[in-house]
Design a protein around this motif. Structure first.
Motif, PDB file in Angstrom:
ATOM      1  N   TYR A 178      33.076  36.230 -82.062  1.00 11.80           N
ATOM      2  CA  TYR A 178      34.436  35.905 -81.668  1.00 11.80           C
ATOM      3  C   TYR A 178      34.711  36.393 -80.257  1.00 11.80           C
ATOM      4  O   TYR A 178      34.249  37.451 -79.850  1.00 11.80           O
ATOM      5  N   SER A 179      35.477  35.605 -79.527  1.00 10.97           N
ATOM      6  CA  SER A 179      35.844  35.948 -78.161  1.00 10.97           C
ATOM      7  C   SER A 179      36.750  37.179 -78.153  1.00 10.97           C
ATOM      8  O   SER A 179      37.545  37.387 -79.066  1.00 10.97           O
ATOM      9  N   ARG A 180      36.653  37.950 -77.112  1.00  8.88           N
ATOM     10  CA  ARG A 180      37.502  39.135 -76.962  1.00  8.88           C
ATOM     11  C   ARG A 180      38.475  38.994 -75.795  1.00  8.88           C
ATOM     12  O   ARG A 180      39.201  39.924 -75.488  1.00  8.88           O
ATOM     13  N   VAL A 181      38.480  37.836 -75.133  1.00  9.85           N
ATOM     14  CA  VAL A 181      39.390  37.670 -74.002  1.00  9.85           C
ATOM     15  C   VAL A 181      40.813  37.474 -74.519  1.00  9.85           C
ATOM     16  O   VAL A 181      41.031  36.780 -75.504  1.00  9.85           O
ATOM     17  N   ALA A 209      44.585  32.778 -73.841  1.00 13.65           N
ATOM     18  CA  ALA A 209      44.252  31.588 -74.631  1.00 13.65           C
ATOM     19  C   ALA A 209      43.464  30.564 -73.821  1.00 13.65           C
ATOM     20  O   ALA A 209      42.525  29.944 -74.331  1.00 13.65           O
ATOM     21  N   GLN A 228      39.925  31.765 -73.461  1.00 11.17           N
ATOM     22  CA  GLN A 228      39.265  31.692 -74.764  1.00 11.17           C
ATOM     23  C   GLN A 228      38.894  30.248 -75.103  1.00 11.17           C
ATOM     24  O   GLN A 228      37.788  29.978 -75.593  1.00 11.17           O
ATOM     25  N   GLU A 279      35.882  29.316 -73.123  1.00  9.35           N
ATOM     26  CA  GLU A 279      34.699  29.933 -73.712  1.00  9.35           C
ATOM     27  C   GLU A 279      34.187  29.109 -74.903  1.00  9.35           C
ATOM     28  O   GLU A 279      32.991  28.865 -75.051  1.00  9.35           O
ATOM     29  N   LEU A 312      45.100  27.666 -78.903  1.00 10.70           N
ATOM     30  CA  LEU A 312      43.784  27.315 -78.363  1.00 10.70           C
ATOM     31  C   LEU A 312      43.565  25.810 -78.389  1.00 10.70           C
ATOM     32  O   LEU A 312      42.882  25.263 -77.539  1.00 10.70           O
TER      33      LEU A 312
END
Length: 74
Positions: free
Chosen positions: A39-42, A45, A48, A51, A73
């Protein structure tokens, strides 16, 4: 039907009301569930979403389905 549906369904704690419960695969859709580990940590939105898009390979999706906290998102 070979169109791809890109699904963004928040991987939270709820057991009900997931997009997967619609069983779109049974209707002939190719479904890609984008919110999977890692999972993305940025915190942003837009970053993300970029990504997640960078991870994809293959044809462009016909549609993006987003639900719950994943809606921004989408």
């Amino acid at each position: 039907m070979t169109d791809v549906l890109l699904v963004l369904d928040f991987p939270g704690r709820r057991d009900e009301a997931r997009i997967a419960d619609l069983r779109l695969e049974e209707a002939g859709w190719k479904v890609e569930y984008a919110l999977t580990a890692p999972y993305s940590r940025v915190p942003d939105a837009g970053a993300q979403a970029a990504e997640l898009a960078a991870r994809r390979t293959g044809p462009a999706p016909r549609a993006v389905l987003a639900y719950c906290m994943a809606a921004p998102l989408g």
